[in-house]
Design an enzyme around this catalytic site. Structure first.
Site, PDB file in Angstrom:
ATOM      1  N   HIS A 168       0.871  -1.171   0.000  1.00  0.00           N
ATOM      2  CA  HIS A 168       0.000   0.000   0.000  1.00  0.00           C
ATOM      3  C   HIS A 168       0.917   1.233   0.000  1.00  0.00           C
ATOM      4  O   HIS A 168       2.037   1.175   0.526  1.00  0.00           O
ATOM      5  CB  HIS A 168      -0.832  -0.044   1.296  1.00  0.00           C
ATOM      6  CG  HIS A 168      -1.912   0.973   1.403  1.00  0.00           C
ATOM      7  ND1 HIS A 168      -1.673   2.252   1.828  1.00  0.00           N
ATOM      8  CD2 HIS A 168      -3.238   0.892   1.168  1.00  0.00           C
ATOM      9  CE1 HIS A 168      -2.822   2.911   1.854  1.00  0.00           C
ATOM     10  NE2 HIS A 168      -3.789   2.117   1.458  1.00  0.00           N
ATOM     11  N   ASP A 204       2.952  -4.692   8.184  1.00  0.00           N
ATOM     12  CA  ASP A 204       1.709  -3.935   8.075  1.00  0.00           C
ATOM     13  C   ASP A 204       0.569  -4.951   8.157  1.00  0.00           C
ATOM     14  O   ASP A 204       0.315  -5.704   7.215  1.00  0.00           O
ATOM     15  CB  ASP A 204       1.735  -3.181   6.738  1.00  0.00           C
ATOM     16  CG  ASP A 204       0.363  -2.674   6.308  1.00  0.00           C
ATOM     17  OD1 ASP A 204      -0.619  -2.886   7.035  1.00  0.00           O
ATOM     18  OD2 ASP A 204       0.287  -2.074   5.220  1.00  0.00           O
ATOM     19  N   GLN A 219      -4.608  -5.603   6.811  1.00  0.00           N
ATOM     20  CA  GLN A 219      -5.590  -6.508   6.201  1.00  0.00           C
ATOM     21  C   GLN A 219      -5.587  -7.888   6.844  1.00  0.00           C
ATOM     22  O   GLN A 219      -6.269  -8.793   6.358  1.00  0.00           O
ATOM     23  CB  GLN A 219      -5.313  -6.652   4.694  1.00  0.00           C
ATOM     24  CG  GLN A 219      -5.475  -5.374   3.918  1.00  0.00           C
ATOM     25  CD  GLN A 219      -6.909  -4.864   3.896  1.00  0.00           C
ATOM     26  OE1 GLN A 219      -7.859  -5.621   4.122  1.00  0.00           O
ATOM     27  NE2 GLN A 219      -7.093  -3.582   3.642  1.00  0.00           N
ATOM     28  N   LYS A 250     -10.479  -1.241  10.296  1.00  0.00           N
ATOM     29  CA  LYS A 250     -10.593  -2.447   9.477  1.00  0.00           C
ATOM     30  C   LYS A 250     -10.882  -3.654  10.367  1.00  0.00           C
ATOM     31  O   LYS A 250     -10.909  -4.795   9.919  1.00  0.00           O
ATOM     32  CB  LYS A 250      -9.314  -2.674   8.674  1.00  0.00           C
ATOM     33  CG  LYS A 250      -9.064  -1.548   7.659  1.00  0.00           C
ATOM     34  CD  LYS A 250      -7.890  -1.847   6.786  1.00  0.00           C
ATOM     35  CE  LYS A 250      -7.343  -0.616   6.104  1.00  0.00           C
ATOM     36  NZ  LYS A 250      -8.070  -0.228   4.919  1.00  0.00           N
ATOM     37  N   CYS A 291      -4.643   2.288  -3.765  1.00  0.00           N
ATOM     38  CA  CYS A 291      -3.411   2.837  -3.158  1.00  0.00           C
ATOM     39  C   CYS A 291      -2.242   1.868  -3.338  1.00  0.00           C
ATOM     40  O   CYS A 291      -1.436   1.673  -2.408  1.00  0.00           O
ATOM     41  CB  CYS A 291      -3.610   3.167  -1.676  1.00  0.00           C
ATOM     42  SG  CYS A 291      -4.784   4.468  -1.410  1.00  0.00           S
TER      43      CYS A 291
END
Ligand code: PMP
Length: 418
Positions: A135, A212, A215, A238, A376
């Site tokens: 991202h 990261d 997700q 999220k 993104c």
């Protein structure tokens, strides 16, 4: 019985989707005169009533600033705020709660590490590796700091299926690499990356790893110690929690040695014009009045998720994706991007003869919310030579009937263009 409940009850999954859906008020509405089918969960998830209630309760009864008030409301707010840190620490397997830094989300977490660790550690000629799947929030902060330090951001290539090329990664891992920043799951394709293996190889080569988890956190339990990474970041929104709040976890010795990110109240021990000293962890990185309601809402979301059978939820999501892939095979001109296996939640695709943007608008008219565009992840889109894709992304509250509705929607759209 509402349409949504009826749909959920006929789902072939063992997971009790109806009971879960019943807790999300936003799912039970009509948009464009159609029942809402919300398939944009990779962008943000809907919120269960307990999260909405926790935020309302805080503002209704406990609203006060934290840490510095000598009164009852401030004590209550501080207690809820710091208790939330323990909840989040436990949620991601952090050995200590003071290794949890409140941030606005993954974007701010990576900017914090790039700015604080990066500025104090990167030297001319050093390298930061990021995958082509990243991202923008895991590319641009590194570009900014590397430009300043005369270091270099180097991409790790991915295969035509959107899988990280581990041979290419290993070849890149030389003495110049100081940081490997990688997502656990790609938001654009749903690829699950082997972050444990990536972190191990980085460690052996003397580099740090930032994961990261934007997700990943909503889809299966996370244990930062087991992953073996040095930093881990996620966003509350999220994860069924509020926007504007997230957490950065870091290894203690790294956090302790890193300079502050922002200056201001709360992050200091003593301020004088002769010199200022800084607070202990985690406050050194939390200047100013924090997003107290957000923190409380995030902890409510985490507690809610901990009350769910995570294994059953993950299996349910895998079944949704499997159904999606199966139905996709019979749609002429549909091209799916991303790997066949080791993928979660995301169905990213192109439909011959239609622009992804038009697909999004036409599906919205049928009450179906998806995401279109570059997600993104422009370097990834360039890798596949496409300007963008259409993306349906699933959460544990989606149903098999909603997947079917997506495909009937696509069929209707195709008839418009033939
Ligand atoms: N990384 C990934 C993989 C994401 O999907 C997102 C959000 N789309 C981000 C980082 C940025 O998260 P936030 O906007 O919450 O900071």
């Amino acid at each position: 019985m509402s349409m949504a409940t009826a749909q959920a009850q006929s789902s072939p999954s063992a997971f009790d989707v109806a009971a879960v859906r019943a807790q999300f008020p936003a799912l039970h509405q009509q948009v464009n005169n159609q029942p809402l089918i919300y398939l944009d969960n990779a962008a943000t998830t809907q919120k269960p009533q307990v999260v909405i209630d926790a935020i309302t309760r805080y503002y209704s009864f406990d609203n006060a600033n934290v840490h510095r008030g000598a009164h009852c409301l401030s004590s209550r707010a501080t207690e809820a705020f710091e208790e939330s840190r323990k909840v989040v620490a436990d949620f991601i397997g952090s050995p200590n709660h003071d290794q949890i830094i409140w941030v606005r989300g993954v974007t701010e977490a990576i900017n914090l590490v790039a700015s604080s660790w990066g500025r104090s550690s990167l030297r001319a000629g050093d390298r930061v590796l990021v995958s082509t799947l990243e991202h923008h929030s895991d590319i641009v902060p590194w570009q900014l700091i590397c430009a300043e330090c005369k270091a270099e951001v180097v991409p790790i290539e991915v295969s035509d299926d959107g899988i990280i090329d581990m041979d290419a990664y290993t070849t890149l891992l030389d003495g110049r690499v100081k940081m490997v920043a990688i997502n656990q799951v790609s938001n654009a394709l749903g690829t699950i990356n082997p972050v444990k293996e990536i972190a191990k190889l980085a460690r052996e080569a003397g580099a740090l790893t930032l994961v990261d988890g934007a997700q990943a956190v909503a889809h299966w339990p996370i244990d930062v110690t087991e992953l073996g990474c040095d930093f881990y970041a996620f966003s509350g929104h999220k994860l069924f929690g509020p926007t504007g709040i997230g957490a950065l976890w870091g290894r203690r010795e790294l956090l302790e040695n890193m300079p502050p990110f922002h200056g201001g109240g709360e992050m200091i021990q003593r301020v004088s014009f002769e010199g200022t000293t800084f607070n202990d962890l985690p406050f050194k990185f939390e200047a100013g009045t924090p997003h107290i309601a957000g923190v409380i809402g995030l902890a409510a979301a985490v507690r809610w998720l901990q009350g769910i059978d995570r294994k059953a939820a993950t299996d349910h999501e895998a079944q949704l994706l499997a159904r999606c892939d199966e139905l996709a095979q019979s749609v002429p001109g549909l091209q799916r991007l991303g790997p066949d296996c080791n993928r979660i939640s995301v169905f990213s695709f192109l439909l011959e003869g239609t622009h992804p943007e038009d697909l999004g608008t036409l599906l919205d008219q049928q009450g179906i919310a998806i995401r279109t565009g570059h997600h993104c992840a422009q370097p990834l889109m360039s890798r596949f030579d496409v300007p963008g894709t259409a993306r349906a992304s699933f959460s544990l509250y989606n149903t098999h009937e909603e997947v079917d509705a997506l495909f009937s929607g696509l069929e209707k759209i195709q008839t418009l263009f033939t």
